[in-house]
Design a protein around this motif. Structure first.
Motif, mmCIF file in Angstrom:
data_model
loop_
_atom_site.group_PDB
_atom_site.id
_atom_site.type_symbol
_atom_site.label_atom_id
_atom_site.label_comp_id
_atom_site.label_asym_id
_atom_site.label_seq_id
_atom_site.Cartn_x
_atom_site.Cartn_y
_atom_site.Cartn_z
ATOM 1 N N MET A 171 -1.541 1.399 -9.548
ATOM 2 C CA MET A 171 -1.258 0.866 -8.006
ATOM 3 C C MET A 171 -0.937 -0.721 -8.553
ATOM 4 S SD MET A 171 -3.642 2.271 -5.353
ATOM 5 C CE MET A 171 -3.716 3.874 -5.147
ATOM 6 N N LEU B 131 2.629 5.815 -7.182
ATOM 7 C CA LEU B 131 1.882 6.563 -7.973
ATOM 8 C C LEU B 131 2.218 8.155 -8.187
ATOM 9 C CD1 LEU B 131 -1.377 7.215 -8.783
ATOM 10 C CD2 LEU B 131 -1.679 7.951 -6.319
ATOM 11 N N VAL B 132 2.940 8.589 -7.108
ATOM 12 C CA VAL B 132 3.731 9.947 -7.405
ATOM 13 C C VAL B 132 4.483 10.177 -8.419
ATOM 14 C CG1 VAL B 132 4.692 11.460 -5.884
ATOM 15 C CG2 VAL B 132 3.005 10.459 -4.902
ATOM 16 N N CYS C 245 0.776 -1.199 0.001
ATOM 17 C CA CYS C 245 -0.063 0.004 0.063
ATOM 18 C C CYS C 245 1.054 1.395 0.036
ATOM 19 C CB CYS C 245 -1.057 0.032 1.119
ATOM 20 S SG CYS C 245 -2.112 1.474 1.189
ATOM 21 N N VAL C 246 1.959 1.145 0.923
ATOM 22 C CA VAL C 246 2.516 2.589 0.830
ATOM 23 C C VAL C 246 3.626 2.374 -0.409
ATOM 24 C CG1 VAL C 246 4.969 3.270 1.978
ATOM 25 C CG2 VAL C 246 2.854 2.415 3.367
ATOM 26 N N ASN D 234 2.482 1.425 -3.215
ATOM 27 C CA ASN D 234 1.542 2.055 -4.334
ATOM 28 C C ASN D 234 1.623 3.548 -4.400
ATOM 29 O OD1 ASN D 234 0.949 -0.416 -5.956
ATOM 30 N ND2 ASN D 234 -0.679 -0.749 -4.462
ATOM 31 N N VAL D 235 1.520 4.129 -3.284
ATOM 32 C CA VAL D 235 1.505 5.710 -2.999
ATOM 33 C C VAL D 235 2.886 6.298 -3.806
ATOM 34 C CG1 VAL D 235 1.572 7.514 -1.538
ATOM 35 C CG2 VAL D 235 -0.183 5.410 -1.182
#
Length: 130
Positions: A114, A74-75, A67-68, A70-71
């Motif tokens: 993601m 994404l950026v 999850c981290v 993927n963030v």
């Protein structure tokens, strides 16, 4: 039918989108710390090259780290790859023949945003996990 769609896809947008994922993967692997992102990018490049007959499923063993990750993805890389899918998807949807290819481009947007915690599987086995 899958073979024909995959060949048309490869010529019209698959090759260029796969090149984008490979470039992102190379950049991630050069930066050492982001090697897991590079591996995910290379995996998606294969999916972007030949998408018909395959789909993505969530991995049950993916945790908070994905999850981290993927963030972070994404950026730094996910938004411009998703933008490429949106642009090529809209361009392909202009003609009636290109609509299935445009929809396949739109199908790739969530995994381009993601990618961690997802697995690419054949469409006839969408619930098969390792």
């Amino acid at each position: 039918m899958r073979l024909i769609l995959n060949i048309i896809w490869l010529v019209l947008s698959g090759f260029w989108m796969a090149v984008g994922y490979v470039v992102a993967g190379i950049i991630c692997c050069v930066l050492i710390v982001t090697i897991p992102f590079g591996i995910a990018s290379f995996r998606i490049a294969g999916y972007a090259l030949w998408p018909f007959g395959r789909t993505t499923v969530e991995r049950r063993d993916a945790g908070a780290a994905s999850c981290v990750g993927n963030v972070v993805w994404l950026v730094f890389a996910g938004w411009w790859l998703a933008l490429g899918h949106v642009i090529t998807g809209i361009a392909l949807c202009v003609s009636i023949i290109g609509i299935p290819l445009g929809l396949a481009n739109f199908k790739l947007i969530p995994i381009s945003l993601m990618p961690l915690g997802r697995e690419i599987v054949p469409t006839d086995q969408p619930f098969a996990t390792r």
